[in-house]
Write an enzyme that holds these catalytic residues in place. Structure first.
Site, PDB file in Angstrom:
ATOM      1  N   TYR A 247       0.821  -1.209   0.000  1.00 28.90           N
ATOM      2  CA  TYR A 247       0.000   0.000   0.000  1.00 28.90           C
ATOM      3  C   TYR A 247       0.859   1.265   0.000  1.00 28.90           C
ATOM      4  O   TYR A 247       0.772   2.100  -0.912  1.00 28.90           O
ATOM      5  CB  TYR A 247      -0.942  -0.025   1.208  1.00 28.90           C
ATOM      6  CG  TYR A 247      -1.608   1.302   1.504  1.00 28.90           C
ATOM      7  CD1 TYR A 247      -2.434   1.911   0.554  1.00 28.90           C
ATOM      8  CD2 TYR A 247      -1.416   1.949   2.719  1.00 28.90           C
ATOM      9  CE1 TYR A 247      -3.057   3.127   0.816  1.00 28.90           C
ATOM     10  CE2 TYR A 247      -2.040   3.161   2.992  1.00 28.90           C
ATOM     11  CZ  TYR A 247      -2.847   3.753   2.040  1.00 28.90           C
ATOM     12  OH  TYR A 247      -3.445   4.951   2.305  1.00 28.90           O
ATOM     13  N   LYS A 251       1.436   3.863  -3.244  1.00 34.06           N
ATOM     14  CA  LYS A 251       1.008   5.262  -3.088  1.00 34.06           C
ATOM     15  C   LYS A 251       2.187   6.197  -3.388  1.00 34.06           C
ATOM     16  O   LYS A 251       2.004   7.245  -4.012  1.00 34.06           O
ATOM     17  CB  LYS A 251       0.467   5.523  -1.682  1.00 34.06           C
ATOM     18  CG  LYS A 251      -0.912   4.916  -1.421  1.00 34.06           C
ATOM     19  CD  LYS A 251      -2.013   5.465  -2.328  1.00 34.06           C
ATOM     20  CE  LYS A 251      -2.473   6.843  -1.917  1.00 34.06           C
ATOM     21  NZ  LYS A 251      -3.552   7.355  -2.818  1.00 34.06           N
TER      22      LYS A 251
END
Length: 500
Positions: A247, A251
Protein backbone atom coordinates in the site's frame (compact mmCIF):
# COMPACT_ATOMS: atom_id res chain seq x y z
CA UNK A 1 1.48 36.35 13.93
CA UNK A 2 -0.71 38.85 12.10
CA UNK A 3 -4.24 37.70 11.56
CA UNK A 4 -5.36 37.98 8.00
CA UNK A 5 -8.75 39.72 7.91
CA UNK A 6 -9.98 38.23 4.66
CA UNK A 7 -7.93 35.10 5.12
CA UNK A 8 -7.59 32.72 2.20
CA UNK A 9 -11.13 33.22 0.94
CA UNK A 10 -12.07 29.54 1.16
CA UNK A 11 -15.83 29.97 0.74
CA UNK A 12 -15.44 32.45 -2.15
CA UNK A 13 -12.95 30.18 -3.89
CA UNK A 14 -15.42 27.31 -4.33
CA UNK A 15 -18.20 29.58 -5.65
CA UNK A 16 -19.19 28.71 -9.19
CA UNK A 17 -16.48 26.04 -9.51
CA UNK A 18 -16.98 22.74 -11.33
CA UNK A 19 -15.20 19.85 -9.64
CA UNK A 20 -14.46 16.27 -10.66
CA UNK A 21 -14.15 13.84 -7.73
CA UNK A 22 -12.78 10.29 -8.04
CA UNK A 23 -13.35 7.67 -5.31
CA UNK A 24 -16.43 9.69 -4.40
CA UNK A 25 -18.15 7.06 -2.25
CA UNK A 26 -15.08 6.50 -0.05
CA UNK A 27 -14.87 7.63 3.59
CA UNK A 28 -12.76 10.75 2.99
CA UNK A 29 -14.29 11.96 -0.30
CA UNK A 30 -17.78 11.67 1.16
CA UNK A 31 -16.85 13.84 4.14
CA UNK A 32 -15.28 16.37 1.75
CA UNK A 33 -18.38 16.50 -0.47
CA UNK A 34 -20.64 16.97 2.56
CA UNK A 35 -18.53 19.86 3.86
CA UNK A 36 -18.40 21.58 0.46
CA UNK A 37 -22.17 21.37 0.06
CA UNK A 38 -22.73 22.60 3.61
CA UNK A 39 -20.24 25.48 3.78
CA UNK A 40 -19.81 26.51 0.13
CA UNK A 41 -23.31 25.89 -1.31
CA UNK A 42 -22.56 28.16 -4.28
CA UNK A 43 -20.20 25.56 -5.72
CA UNK A 44 -21.52 24.87 -9.24
CA UNK A 45 -21.35 21.16 -10.16
CA UNK A 46 -19.56 18.30 -8.47
CA UNK A 47 -19.08 15.41 -10.91
CA UNK A 48 -18.66 12.10 -9.09
CA UNK A 49 -16.79 9.37 -10.93
CA UNK A 50 -18.56 6.19 -9.83
CA UNK A 51 -17.87 2.58 -10.79
CA UNK A 52 -21.15 1.14 -12.00
CA UNK A 53 -22.48 -0.77 -15.00
CA UNK A 54 -24.67 2.10 -16.22
CA UNK A 55 -26.07 5.53 -15.32
CA UNK A 56 -28.97 4.10 -13.39
CA UNK A 57 -26.66 1.99 -11.24
CA UNK A 58 -24.39 5.00 -10.66
CA UNK A 59 -27.38 7.08 -9.61
CA UNK A 60 -28.46 4.30 -7.25
CA UNK A 61 -25.03 4.38 -5.57
CA UNK A 62 -25.27 8.16 -5.24
CA UNK A 63 -28.67 7.80 -3.58
CA UNK A 64 -27.78 4.96 -1.19
CA UNK A 65 -24.16 5.79 -0.34
CA UNK A 66 -24.32 9.58 -0.30
CA UNK A 67 -27.81 11.08 -0.15
CA UNK A 68 -29.09 8.60 2.43
CA UNK A 69 -25.86 8.37 4.39
CA UNK A 70 -26.02 9.25 8.09
CA UNK A 71 -23.27 11.79 7.36
CA UNK A 72 -25.66 13.95 5.33
CA UNK A 73 -28.46 14.13 7.91
CA UNK A 74 -27.41 17.60 9.12
CA UNK A 75 -27.39 18.93 5.55
CA UNK A 76 -30.81 17.36 5.04
CA UNK A 77 -32.15 19.18 8.11
CA UNK A 78 -30.73 22.46 6.78
CA UNK A 79 -32.52 22.11 3.44
CA UNK A 80 -35.67 20.37 4.62
CA UNK A 81 -38.00 19.49 1.75
CA UNK A 82 -35.59 20.99 -0.80
CA UNK A 83 -32.74 18.64 0.21
CA UNK A 84 -33.21 16.20 -2.65
CA UNK A 85 -33.43 18.85 -5.36
CA UNK A 86 -30.44 20.70 -3.86
CA UNK A 87 -28.31 17.53 -3.98
CA UNK A 88 -29.46 16.53 -7.47
CA UNK A 89 -28.67 20.00 -8.73
CA UNK A 90 -25.10 19.85 -7.40
CA UNK A 91 -23.96 16.21 -7.57
CA UNK A 92 -23.73 14.58 -10.99
CA UNK A 93 -22.86 10.86 -11.00
CA UNK A 94 -20.63 9.84 -13.94
CA UNK A 95 -20.04 6.20 -14.84
CA UNK A 96 -16.32 5.58 -15.04
CA UNK A 97 -13.25 3.81 -13.77
CA UNK A 98 -9.89 5.44 -12.99
CA UNK A 99 -7.94 2.43 -14.31
CA UNK A 100 -9.09 2.99 -17.88
CA UNK A 101 -8.12 5.49 -20.59
CA UNK A 102 -10.32 8.60 -20.39
CA UNK A 103 -11.17 7.35 -16.88
CA UNK A 104 -13.60 4.91 -18.49
CA UNK A 105 -16.04 7.73 -19.25
CA UNK A 106 -18.33 7.97 -22.24
CA UNK A 107 -16.47 10.06 -24.84
CA UNK A 108 -19.17 12.74 -25.21
CA UNK A 109 -19.50 13.16 -21.44
CA UNK A 110 -15.74 13.23 -20.94
CA UNK A 111 -15.35 15.97 -23.57
CA UNK A 112 -18.03 18.03 -21.85
CA UNK A 113 -16.36 17.58 -18.45
CA UNK A 114 -12.93 18.41 -19.87
CA UNK A 115 -14.36 21.74 -21.11
CA UNK A 116 -16.00 22.58 -17.79
CA UNK A 117 -13.98 21.52 -14.79
CA UNK A 118 -11.87 23.87 -12.70
CA UNK A 119 -10.69 21.41 -10.07
CA UNK A 120 -9.95 17.70 -9.75
CA UNK A 121 -10.11 15.90 -6.40
CA UNK A 122 -8.46 12.49 -6.65
CA UNK A 123 -9.55 10.26 -3.82
CA UNK A 124 -9.56 6.87 -5.54
CA UNK A 125 -7.21 4.28 -4.05
CA UNK A 126 -6.87 0.76 -2.77
CA UNK A 127 -5.98 0.99 0.91
CA UNK A 128 -5.52 -2.66 1.88
CA UNK A 129 -1.97 -2.99 3.27
CA UNK A 130 -1.30 -6.38 1.72
CA UNK A 131 -3.22 -6.02 -1.54
CA UNK A 132 -2.09 -8.01 -4.59
CA UNK A 133 0.71 -6.10 -6.31
CA UNK A 134 -1.03 -6.10 -9.70
CA UNK A 135 -4.25 -4.65 -8.27
CA UNK A 136 -2.48 -2.10 -6.08
CA UNK A 137 -0.37 -0.88 -9.03
CA UNK A 138 -3.46 -0.60 -11.19
CA UNK A 139 -5.34 1.51 -8.63
CA UNK A 140 -2.55 3.55 -7.08
CA UNK A 141 -0.21 4.04 -10.07
CA UNK A 142 -2.08 3.42 -13.31
CA UNK A 143 -5.02 5.36 -11.80
CA UNK A 144 -2.97 8.56 -11.36
CA UNK A 145 -1.43 8.01 -14.83
CA UNK A 146 -4.86 7.89 -16.49
CA UNK A 147 -6.00 10.85 -14.40
CA UNK A 148 -3.02 12.99 -15.49
CA UNK A 149 -3.66 12.06 -19.13
CA UNK A 150 -7.23 13.28 -18.70
CA UNK A 151 -6.20 16.39 -16.70
CA UNK A 152 -4.13 17.56 -19.65
CA UNK A 153 -7.30 17.80 -21.76
CA UNK A 154 -9.01 20.07 -19.20
CA UNK A 155 -8.71 23.61 -20.56
CA UNK A 156 -9.82 25.47 -17.41
CA UNK A 157 -8.10 23.26 -14.81
CA UNK A 158 -6.76 25.41 -11.97
CA UNK A 159 -5.59 22.67 -9.61
CA UNK A 160 -5.39 18.92 -9.19
CA UNK A 161 -5.60 17.71 -5.59
CA UNK A 162 -4.45 14.12 -4.97
CA UNK A 163 -4.82 12.23 -1.69
CA UNK A 164 -1.74 10.21 -0.80
CA UNK A 165 -0.81 9.03 2.70
CA UNK A 166 1.80 10.12 5.23
CA UNK A 167 2.93 6.47 5.23
CA UNK A 168 4.09 6.88 1.63
CA UNK A 169 7.28 8.02 3.41
CA UNK A 170 8.06 4.35 3.93
CA UNK A 171 10.83 3.43 6.33
CA UNK A 172 12.16 6.95 6.76
CA UNK A 173 12.87 7.73 10.42
CA UNK A 174 12.87 10.79 12.65
CA UNK A 175 11.21 14.02 11.56
CA UNK A 176 9.90 13.51 8.02
CA UNK A 177 9.49 16.64 5.89
CA UNK A 178 6.74 17.49 3.42
CA UNK A 179 8.69 16.90 0.26
CA UNK A 180 7.57 15.51 -3.10
CA UNK A 181 8.75 12.22 -4.57
CA UNK A 182 10.49 12.22 -7.95
CA UNK A 183 10.64 9.21 -10.24
CA UNK A 184 13.69 7.05 -9.53
CA UNK A 185 13.97 7.94 -5.85
CA UNK A 186 13.55 5.32 -3.17
CA UNK A 187 14.00 5.09 0.57
CA UNK A 188 16.69 2.42 0.18
CA UNK A 189 18.55 4.68 -2.25
CA UNK A 190 18.41 7.55 0.28
CA UNK A 191 19.77 5.32 3.03
CA UNK A 192 22.58 3.90 0.90
CA UNK A 193 23.56 7.30 -0.51
CA UNK A 194 23.77 8.80 2.97
CA UNK A 195 26.22 6.06 4.00
CA UNK A 196 28.23 5.87 0.80
CA UNK A 197 27.43 8.53 -1.83
CA UNK A 198 28.84 6.64 -4.81
CA UNK A 199 27.10 3.32 -4.39
CA UNK A 200 24.59 2.61 -7.12
CA UNK A 201 21.21 1.26 -6.16
CA UNK A 202 18.66 0.55 -8.90
CA UNK A 203 16.25 3.40 -9.58
CA UNK A 204 12.59 2.86 -8.86
CA UNK A 205 10.62 3.30 -12.06
CA UNK A 206 6.83 3.06 -12.25
CA UNK A 207 6.70 1.74 -15.82
CA UNK A 208 9.38 -0.80 -15.00
CA UNK A 209 7.28 -2.14 -12.09
CA UNK A 210 4.18 -2.39 -14.29
CA UNK A 211 6.12 -4.22 -17.03
CA UNK A 212 7.57 -6.58 -14.46
CA UNK A 213 4.05 -7.51 -13.37
CA UNK A 214 2.73 -8.19 -16.85
CA UNK A 215 5.79 -10.34 -17.63
CA UNK A 216 5.32 -12.26 -14.41
CA UNK A 217 1.63 -12.79 -15.14
CA UNK A 218 2.35 -14.04 -18.65
CA UNK A 219 4.74 -16.61 -17.22
CA UNK A 220 2.29 -17.98 -14.70
CA UNK A 221 0.21 -20.43 -16.69
CA UNK A 222 -2.16 -21.68 -14.00
CA UNK A 223 -4.07 -19.25 -11.83
CA UNK A 224 -3.75 -21.42 -8.75
CA UNK A 225 -1.74 -19.49 -6.21
CA UNK A 226 -1.62 -16.37 -8.40
CA UNK A 227 -3.18 -14.28 -5.66
CA UNK A 228 -0.60 -15.34 -3.08
CA UNK A 229 2.27 -14.87 -5.55
CA UNK A 230 1.03 -11.34 -6.28
CA UNK A 231 0.69 -10.52 -2.57
CA UNK A 232 4.16 -11.84 -1.74
CA UNK A 233 5.74 -10.15 -4.75
CA UNK A 234 4.29 -6.75 -3.77
CA UNK A 235 5.70 -7.03 -0.28
CA UNK A 236 9.07 -8.16 -1.63
CA UNK A 237 9.34 -5.17 -4.03
CA UNK A 238 8.19 -2.77 -1.30
CA UNK A 239 10.79 -4.02 1.19
CA UNK A 240 13.52 -3.98 -1.46
CA UNK A 241 13.01 -0.26 -2.07
CA UNK A 242 12.43 0.67 1.58
CA UNK A 243 8.66 0.63 2.17
CA UNK A 244 6.60 -1.24 4.79
CA UNK A 245 3.99 -2.76 2.51
CA UNK A 246 2.42 -2.77 -0.93
CA UNK A 247 0.00 0.00 0.00
CA UNK A 248 2.52 2.64 1.12
CA UNK A 249 4.85 1.60 -1.73
CA UNK A 250 2.32 1.97 -4.55
CA UNK A 251 1.01 5.26 -3.09
CA UNK A 252 4.57 6.64 -3.25
CA UNK A 253 4.97 5.45 -6.87
CA UNK A 254 1.62 7.10 -7.65
CA UNK A 255 3.01 10.40 -6.35
CA UNK A 256 6.08 9.97 -8.56
CA UNK A 257 3.84 9.37 -11.55
CA UNK A 258 1.93 12.60 -10.92
CA UNK A 259 5.11 14.63 -10.38
CA UNK A 260 6.61 13.18 -13.54
CA UNK A 261 3.63 14.09 -15.74
CA UNK A 262 2.44 17.39 -14.31
CA UNK A 263 4.03 19.89 -16.76
CA UNK A 264 2.25 23.19 -16.01
CA UNK A 265 -0.63 21.82 -13.91
CA UNK A 266 -0.66 23.09 -10.30
CA UNK A 267 -0.65 20.00 -8.06
CA UNK A 268 -1.57 19.65 -4.41
CA UNK A 269 -0.78 16.39 -2.62
CA UNK A 270 -2.40 15.87 0.77
CA UNK A 271 -0.85 13.11 2.87
CA UNK A 272 -3.04 12.31 5.88
CA UNK A 273 -1.83 9.84 8.50
CA UNK A 274 -4.36 7.42 10.03
CA UNK A 275 -7.79 8.94 9.40
CA UNK A 276 -10.27 8.45 12.25
CA UNK A 277 -13.80 9.53 13.18
CA UNK A 278 -14.88 13.16 12.92
CA UNK A 279 -13.73 15.52 15.68
CA UNK A 280 -16.77 17.77 15.48
CA UNK A 281 -18.21 18.12 11.97
CA UNK A 282 -20.91 17.64 10.81
CA UNK A 283 -21.21 15.97 14.24
CA UNK A 284 -18.60 14.20 16.38
CA UNK A 285 -17.73 10.51 15.94
CA UNK A 286 -18.90 9.83 12.38
CA UNK A 287 -16.88 7.08 10.71
CA UNK A 288 -17.30 4.55 7.94
CA UNK A 289 -15.85 1.05 8.36
CA UNK A 290 -13.24 -0.35 10.74
CA UNK A 291 -10.05 1.72 10.34
CA UNK A 292 -6.44 2.00 11.55
CA UNK A 293 -6.44 1.08 15.27
CA UNK A 294 -10.11 0.10 15.53
CA UNK A 295 -9.67 -3.63 14.88
CA UNK A 296 -7.07 -3.66 17.68
CA UNK A 297 -9.26 -1.72 20.11
CA UNK A 298 -12.31 -3.90 19.48
CA UNK A 299 -10.40 -7.20 19.69
CA UNK A 300 -9.05 -5.90 22.98
CA UNK A 301 -12.58 -5.03 24.14
CA UNK A 302 -13.77 -8.62 23.91
CA UNK A 303 -10.63 -10.09 25.41
CA UNK A 304 -9.26 -11.54 22.17
CA UNK A 305 -6.22 -9.24 22.21
CA UNK A 306 -4.79 -9.27 25.73
CA UNK A 307 -1.36 -8.20 24.48
CA UNK A 308 0.25 -6.34 21.63
CA UNK A 309 3.50 -7.00 19.82
CA UNK A 310 4.44 -3.33 19.86
CA UNK A 311 6.53 -0.61 21.43
CA UNK A 312 4.21 1.03 23.99
CA UNK A 313 5.97 4.38 23.42
CA UNK A 314 5.62 4.15 19.65
CA UNK A 315 3.59 7.07 18.31
CA UNK A 316 0.31 6.33 16.58
CA UNK A 317 -0.41 9.12 14.14
CA UNK A 318 -4.15 9.75 14.00
CA UNK A 319 -6.11 12.61 12.51
CA UNK A 320 -9.91 13.10 12.51
CA UNK A 321 -11.56 13.02 9.09
CA UNK A 322 -13.05 16.52 9.36
CA UNK A 323 -9.62 18.03 9.98
CA UNK A 324 -8.33 16.32 6.82
CA UNK A 325 -11.31 17.74 4.92
CA UNK A 326 -10.77 21.26 6.29
CA UNK A 327 -7.06 21.22 5.47
CA UNK A 328 -7.92 20.02 1.96
CA UNK A 329 -10.36 22.85 1.34
CA UNK A 330 -8.07 25.53 2.78
CA UNK A 331 -5.06 24.29 0.79
CA UNK A 332 -7.11 23.95 -2.41
CA UNK A 333 -8.30 27.55 -2.05
CA UNK A 334 -4.79 28.81 -1.30
CA UNK A 335 -3.08 27.08 -4.23
CA UNK A 336 -6.06 27.34 -6.56
CA UNK A 337 -5.87 31.11 -6.14
CA UNK A 338 -2.08 31.23 -6.62
CA UNK A 339 -2.11 28.84 -9.58
CA UNK A 340 1.65 28.33 -9.60
CA UNK A 341 2.65 25.33 -11.69
CA UNK A 342 4.21 23.68 -8.63
CA UNK A 343 3.66 20.54 -6.62
CA UNK A 344 2.92 21.21 -2.94
CA UNK A 345 2.79 18.52 -0.24
CA UNK A 346 0.90 18.71 3.06
CA UNK A 347 1.18 16.24 5.93
CA UNK A 348 -2.12 16.20 7.80
CA UNK A 349 -0.83 14.47 10.89
CA UNK A 350 -0.49 14.80 14.65
CA UNK A 351 2.70 13.00 15.73
CA UNK A 352 5.07 15.97 15.62
CA UNK A 353 2.79 18.45 17.40
CA UNK A 354 0.31 16.43 19.50
CA UNK A 355 1.81 12.97 19.94
CA UNK A 356 -0.19 9.94 21.03
CA UNK A 357 1.36 6.57 21.94
CA UNK A 358 0.05 3.00 21.86
CA UNK A 359 0.14 2.79 25.65
CA UNK A 360 -2.04 5.93 25.88
CA UNK A 361 -4.58 4.57 23.40
CA UNK A 362 -4.96 1.36 25.37
CA UNK A 363 -5.06 3.18 28.71
CA UNK A 364 -7.96 5.26 27.41
CA UNK A 365 -9.64 2.19 25.90
CA UNK A 366 -9.20 0.39 29.23
CA UNK A 367 -10.87 3.28 31.08
CA UNK A 368 -13.75 3.22 28.60
CA UNK A 369 -14.36 -0.54 28.66
CA UNK A 370 -14.02 -0.65 32.44
CA UNK A 371 -17.06 1.61 32.70
CA UNK A 372 -18.91 -0.01 29.79
CA UNK A 373 -17.73 -3.62 29.58
CA UNK A 374 -18.39 -5.81 26.56
CA UNK A 375 -21.30 -8.23 26.91
CA UNK A 376 -21.44 -11.13 24.43
CA UNK A 377 -24.54 -12.72 22.88
CA UNK A 378 -24.83 -15.16 25.81
CA UNK A 379 -24.91 -12.26 28.25
CA UNK A 380 -21.39 -12.90 29.64
CA UNK A 381 -19.70 -9.71 30.75
CA UNK A 382 -16.07 -9.27 29.85
CA UNK A 383 -13.78 -7.66 32.39
CA UNK A 384 -11.17 -5.43 30.68
CA UNK A 385 -7.55 -5.87 31.77
CA UNK A 386 -4.58 -3.60 31.19
CA UNK A 387 -2.90 -4.14 27.82
CA UNK A 388 0.47 -5.92 27.92
CA UNK A 389 3.23 -5.09 25.43
CA UNK A 390 5.88 -7.45 24.04
CA UNK A 391 8.76 -6.92 21.65
CA UNK A 392 9.48 -10.61 20.95
CA UNK A 393 7.04 -12.70 18.93
CA UNK A 394 7.70 -15.83 21.02
CA UNK A 395 6.84 -14.08 24.31
CA UNK A 396 3.75 -12.57 22.68
CA UNK A 397 2.69 -16.00 21.43
CA UNK A 398 3.12 -17.75 24.76
CA UNK A 399 1.28 -15.05 26.68
CA UNK A 400 -1.72 -15.03 24.34
CA UNK A 401 -1.90 -18.81 24.37
CA UNK A 402 -1.87 -18.77 28.18
CA UNK A 403 -4.56 -16.08 28.53
CA UNK A 404 -6.93 -17.58 25.96
CA UNK A 405 -6.56 -21.09 27.43
CA UNK A 406 -7.33 -19.74 30.92
CA UNK A 407 -10.41 -17.96 29.60
CA UNK A 408 -11.82 -21.19 28.16
CA UNK A 409 -10.99 -23.16 31.31
CA UNK A 410 -12.71 -20.56 33.48
CA UNK A 411 -15.82 -20.65 31.31
CA UNK A 412 -16.16 -24.45 31.50
CA UNK A 413 -14.24 -25.29 34.65
CA UNK A 414 -12.65 -28.37 33.04
CA UNK A 415 -9.80 -29.49 30.81
CA UNK A 416 -9.65 -28.04 27.30
CA UNK A 417 -11.19 -30.18 24.58
CA UNK A 418 -9.53 -30.82 21.23
CA UNK A 419 -11.99 -28.45 19.57
CA UNK A 420 -11.19 -25.67 22.04
CA UNK A 421 -7.47 -26.16 21.55
CA UNK A 422 -7.99 -25.94 17.78
CA UNK A 423 -10.02 -22.75 18.24
CA UNK A 424 -7.34 -21.15 20.43
CA UNK A 425 -4.64 -22.18 17.93
CA UNK A 426 -6.63 -20.49 15.20
CA UNK A 427 -6.98 -17.30 17.22
CA UNK A 428 -3.27 -17.22 18.09
CA UNK A 429 -2.37 -17.81 14.42
CA UNK A 430 -4.71 -15.02 13.35
CA UNK A 431 -3.24 -12.57 15.89
CA UNK A 432 0.27 -13.50 14.79
CA UNK A 433 -0.50 -12.74 11.15
CA UNK A 434 -2.33 -9.60 12.15
CA UNK A 435 0.70 -8.45 14.16
CA UNK A 436 3.05 -9.23 11.28
CA UNK A 437 0.97 -7.10 8.93
CA UNK A 438 0.84 -4.16 11.34
CA UNK A 439 4.36 -4.65 12.70
CA UNK A 440 6.07 -1.81 10.80
CA UNK A 441 3.54 0.58 12.34
CA UNK A 442 3.73 -0.96 15.81
CA UNK A 443 7.43 -0.10 16.00
CA UNK A 444 7.38 2.95 13.70
CA UNK A 445 10.23 5.42 14.23
CA UNK A 446 9.11 8.41 12.20
CA UNK A 447 6.91 11.41 12.83
CA UNK A 448 5.52 13.82 10.29
CA UNK A 449 6.43 17.47 10.05
CA UNK A 450 3.51 19.70 9.12
CA UNK A 451 5.07 23.09 8.59
CA UNK A 452 2.97 23.67 5.48
CA UNK A 453 -0.23 23.11 7.46
CA UNK A 454 0.97 25.59 10.09
CA UNK A 455 1.70 28.15 7.34
CA UNK A 456 -1.78 27.53 6.00
CA UNK A 457 -3.20 28.28 9.45
CA UNK A 458 -1.32 31.57 9.43
CA UNK A 459 -3.02 32.48 6.14
CA UNK A 460 -6.52 31.86 7.50
CA UNK A 461 -8.77 34.53 9.00
CA UNK A 462 -10.14 34.02 12.52
CA UNK A 463 -13.50 33.13 11.03
CA UNK A 464 -11.93 30.57 8.68
CA UNK A 465 -10.05 29.02 11.58
CA UNK A 466 -13.37 28.59 13.38
CA UNK A 467 -15.28 27.22 10.38
CA UNK A 468 -12.44 25.10 9.00
CA UNK A 469 -10.76 23.71 12.11
CA UNK A 470 -7.33 22.31 11.19
CA UNK A 471 -5.43 22.68 14.45
CA UNK A 472 -4.70 19.15 15.70
CA UNK A 473 -3.05 20.53 18.86
CA UNK A 474 -6.60 21.29 20.07
CA UNK A 475 -7.40 17.60 20.35
CA UNK A 476 -7.40 16.19 23.86
CA UNK A 477 -6.72 12.55 22.94
CA UNK A 478 -8.16 11.02 26.11
CA UNK A 479 -11.38 12.96 25.71
CA UNK A 480 -11.56 12.29 21.97
CA UNK A 481 -10.95 8.52 22.21
CA UNK A 482 -13.27 7.94 25.18
CA UNK A 483 -16.09 10.36 24.36
CA UNK A 484 -16.03 10.65 20.58
CA UNK A 485 -14.13 7.92 18.79
CA UNK A 486 -15.02 4.66 20.56
CA UNK A 487 -18.73 5.64 20.87
CA UNK A 488 -18.63 6.68 17.18
CA UNK A 489 -17.28 3.32 16.07
CA UNK A 490 -19.87 1.55 18.23
CA UNK A 491 -22.67 3.60 16.74
CA UNK A 492 -21.75 3.87 13.05
CA UNK A 493 -19.79 0.67 12.50
CA UNK A 494 -20.95 -1.94 15.01
CA UNK A 495 -24.65 -1.19 15.37
CA UNK A 496 -26.59 -2.92 12.68
CA UNK A 497 -23.71 -5.36 12.25
CA UNK A 498 -23.90 -8.14 14.83
CA UNK A 499 -20.46 -8.34 16.35
CA UNK A 500 -20.10 -11.08 18.93
Amino acid sequence: MHSNDNGIGIVEFFEGKNILVTGATGFLAKALIEKMLRTTPKVNKIYLLIRAKDEEAAFHRLKIEIMESELFKYLEEMHGEYYKSFILDKLIPIVGNIYEPNLGMDIIISDKIAQEIDLIVDSAAITTFDERYDLALDANVNGPYQLMMFAKKCKKLKLLMHYSTAFANGEREGLILEKPFSMGESITKEKITSISPYTNFPSLDAHNEMNLISKLKNNITNNIGLEQIMKDFGLERAKLYGWQDTYSFTKAIGEMMINNMRDEIPILIIRPSGITSSYKEPFPGWIQGFRIIDPLVFFYRKGDLPALLADPDCLVDLVPVDMVVNTTMAAMAKHGNLQNPQLNVYHVASSSINPLSFSQIFDYSYDFFKLLPFVNSKGDKFEAKKMRFFDKISDFDNYIWEVLSKQHEVQDGKELTKIQIRLIKKKVEYLKNFSKLYEPYLFYKGWFDNGNVRKLMGDMSEEEKRNFEIDVTKINWKNYIENTHIPGVQKYVLEGKRVN
